[in-house]
Design an enzyme around this catalytic site. Structure first.
Site, short mmCIF file in Angstrom:
data_model
loop_
_atom_site.label_atom_id
_atom_site.label_comp_id
_atom_site.label_asym_id
_atom_site.label_seq_id
_atom_site.Cartn_x
_atom_site.Cartn_y
_atom_site.Cartn_z
N HIS A 50 0.84 -1.20 0.00
CA HIS A 50 0.00 0.00 0.00
C HIS A 50 0.87 1.25 0.00
O HIS A 50 1.64 1.50 0.94
CB HIS A 50 -0.87 -0.04 1.27
N HIS A 94 -1.60 10.70 -1.98
CA HIS A 94 -2.90 10.20 -1.54
C HIS A 94 -3.86 11.33 -1.20
O HIS A 94 -5.01 11.34 -1.63
CB HIS A 94 -2.74 9.30 -0.32
#
Length: 283
Positions: A50, A94
């Site tokens: 991730h 992100h």
């Protein structure tokens, strides 16, 4: 039979019909791609780091080239986030805001790529915000990529600009997004690319946004339009009806985000086909 019971039976029959119609409609709306569903076997059999194999307290923070290089060296696939700079260059970040990663209380979209490179470091490291082109050159097809397109509006420029680069990339990748409009863009303009719908329990998680839209998205009711090849779901909420339906009834491949321990990994295997992890190293 008394008039009362006749009315009661009539009302029960009406309710039953309405329930059946509602259930049938919901099943139709949540139906992912069924015919000619793309084969995800090439993506299976490995774990996905991730935002790279990161440590935000070290020299390889999330979504950095260093974190991606570490993932490649250990043979892990990579999940990463793509958004746009002010000059419409696909970059890896992100959050919309630079505050958490760079300490700047401002949105990434206010800066050009050159300004981002000159002004900001990731999590007090020596790593800069990478462009998507840099990441593709770094990974160079060595491991598969799960590319999340970050978009919270109706402007699909991030899809268009990202695929100017991805179209020429020779490595294995798939795309996903929380925004059904993005997933529908993939369906319309890049139908051969494996596409996934990201989802979560947005209401329980108190996600910001229109509560009606969030409710519809967490219940996957746009699947009838976007026809995703897989569903990526928050591993905390496998008990949600929308997830159970697409998993059990439609047998759609599922991707878990985000697994944070070996225990969670073992538990998730019964519900998910592909695992995105951070905070530990799977064996």
């Amino acid at each position: 039979m008394s008039r009362f019971f006749k009315r009661l039976l009539s009302a029960a029959a009406f309710i039953g019909k309405c329930t059946a119609v509602t259930a049938g409609t919901y099943c139709f709306l949540t139906m992912p791609k069924m015919r000619n569903r793309k084969n995800l076997s090439a993506f299976k059999g490995r774990y996905y780091a991730h935002r790279g194999l990161f440590d935000n307290n070290g020299d390889a923070p999330e979504n950095s080239l260093a974190a991606f290089k570490k993932a490649v060296d250990m043979g892990f696939g990579i999940e990463l986030d793509v958004t746009l700079s002010k000059d419409k260059v696909p970059v890896i970040m992100h959050d919309d805001s630079l505050f958490r990663a760079c300490g700047e209380d401002s949105d990434i979209s206010r800066y050009t790529l050159e300004e981002l490179k000159e002004r900001f470091y990731l999590f007090n490291s020596s790593e800069r915000i990478p462009a998507l082109a840099e990441v593709l050159a770094t990974v160079d097809g060595k491991v598969p990529l799960i590319v999340e397109i970050k978009c919270d509006n109706t402007d699909m420029t991030v899809c268009e600009e990202s695929f100017k680069l991805l179209d020429d990339y020779k490595g294995l990748y798939c795309v996903e997004s929380f925004n059904p409009l993005c997933v529908n863009w993939f369906k319309k303009y890049r139908p051969d690319i494996v596409r996934g719908q990201l989802s979560d329990n947005f209401i329980k998680g108190k996600e910001k946004g229109n509560p009606v839209i969030l409710f519809l998205c967490q219940n996957l009711v746009f699947n009838f339009l976007t026809k995703p090849d897989f569903i990526a779901f928050n591993k905390k909420y496998t008990d949600m009806l929308s997830f159970r339906l697409v998993r059990k009834l439609y047998k759609v491949p599922t991707v878990a985000w985000t697994i944070k321990s070996k225990t969670e990994l073992e538990t998730a295997k019964k519900d998910f086909d592909i695992m995105i992890f951070d905070s530990f190293i799977p064996e």
